[in-house]
Write an enzyme that holds these catalytic residues in place. Structure first.
Site, short mmCIF file in Angstrom:
data_model
loop_
_atom_site.label_atom_id
_atom_site.label_comp_id
_atom_site.label_asym_id
_atom_site.label_seq_id
_atom_site.Cartn_x
_atom_site.Cartn_y
_atom_site.Cartn_z
N SER A 131 0.88 -1.17 0.00
CA SER A 131 0.00 0.00 0.00
C SER A 131 0.91 1.20 0.00
O SER A 131 2.05 1.12 0.48
CB SER A 131 -0.88 0.03 1.26
OG SER A 131 -1.50 1.29 1.42
N TYR A 144 -3.01 -0.48 10.45
CA TYR A 144 -2.81 -0.68 9.02
C TYR A 144 -1.49 -0.07 8.57
O TYR A 144 -0.68 -0.73 7.89
CB TYR A 144 -3.98 -0.05 8.27
CG TYR A 144 -3.92 -0.22 6.76
CD1 TYR A 144 -4.21 -1.45 6.18
CD2 TYR A 144 -3.59 0.85 5.93
CE1 TYR A 144 -4.16 -1.61 4.81
CE2 TYR A 144 -3.54 0.70 4.56
CZ TYR A 144 -3.83 -0.54 4.00
OH TYR A 144 -3.78 -0.69 2.63
#
Length: 257
Positions: A131, A144
């Site tokens: 990501s 995250y």
């Protein structure tokens, strides 16, 4: 793409989103694909669409089953399954543990299973869906962000350690992608990710371009390179900009964190 034709490819988290797009693209290029997802029905839908085999279950443990389903070998492993845990230090121990287990340790466990075979024959390809949060960060999502940094660091380590022994590693670092995970990010996703969101197929295309060019870092949003450079060159200025986003988010939500 000749590099993947007839190769045995595993894609985790391929019941939808980026994983399904990767599975479709590998199949379209002539690979033999094993589709994994925790949700067996979703995995089966993707597999039926592309003529793949199904290996349902926890992405941390599926390498032996996938190897057997693909005829005894795995050539490409796409560690794509992930969880988008939000919150900060106040997030539960279970939430932090889940993010660490899925976003980092599933990659470690897969590599542990795959590397002996790959090193013995001098070839293998590990694709980590990280990501942009792994290069930068994401507001309102500490578990995250932290674990995606870990996933990126592990992919880097694999590449620097084994590239001279025939192991190719790619780290995919998109910003917003129109998937269920983006929809679940709420106000933070609407503020930061949604305005420039792309389709999962765009991520697959970026990976195949990087594979053809022999590049480690896959940036479906090219502007991330500039953000990453700015972060390294002037951390305080970059953190100030991110804090500005945090304050905008708090104003949108009508509260503070």
């Amino acid at each position: 793409m000749e590099a993947v034709r007839d190769k045995a490819v595993v894609v985790t988290g391929a019941g939808g989103g980026i994983g399904a797009a990767l599975a479709r693209r590998f199949a379209a290029e002539g690979a033999r694909v094993a589709v994994n997802d925790l949700d067996e029905q979703k995995a089966r839908r993707t597999a039926d669409e592309i003529g793949a085999v199904v290996v349902p279950g926890d992405a941390s443990t599926i390498v032996p089953a996938a190897r057997a389903a693909l005829g005894g070998t795995v050539d490409v492993f796409c560690a794509n399954a992930g969880v988008g845990t939000g919150g900060g230090p106040e997030a539960s121990e279970d939430a932090w543990a889940l993010a660490w287990d899925v976003n980092v340790m599933a990659h470690v466990r897969a590599a542990r299973e795959l590397l002996p075979e790959w090193l013995a024959r001098g070839s293998g390809r590990f694709v980590s869906t990280v990501s942009a949060a792994g290069l930068l960060t994401m507001v309102a999502a500490a578990p995250y962000s932290v674990t995606k940094h870990g996933a990126y660091a592990f992919a880097e380590w694999l590449s620097l350690t084994y590239r001279h022994r025939g192991i190719d590693v790619h780290a995919i670092c998109p910003q917003g992608v129109r998937t269920g995970m983006l929809a679940a990010t709420g106000a933070a996703g609407d503020l930061v990710l949604a305005p420039t969101a792309i389709e999962p197929e765009d991520v697959a295309e970026a990976l195949f371009t990087a594979m053809a060019e022999g590049r480690f870092l896959v940036l479906p949003h090219p502007e991330v390179a500039g953000h990453y450079t700015a972060r390294a060159a002037d951390p305080d200025r970059w953190l100030g900009g991110m804090n500005h986003l945090q304050r905008k988010l708090e104003a949108t939500e009508g509260g503070t964190r």
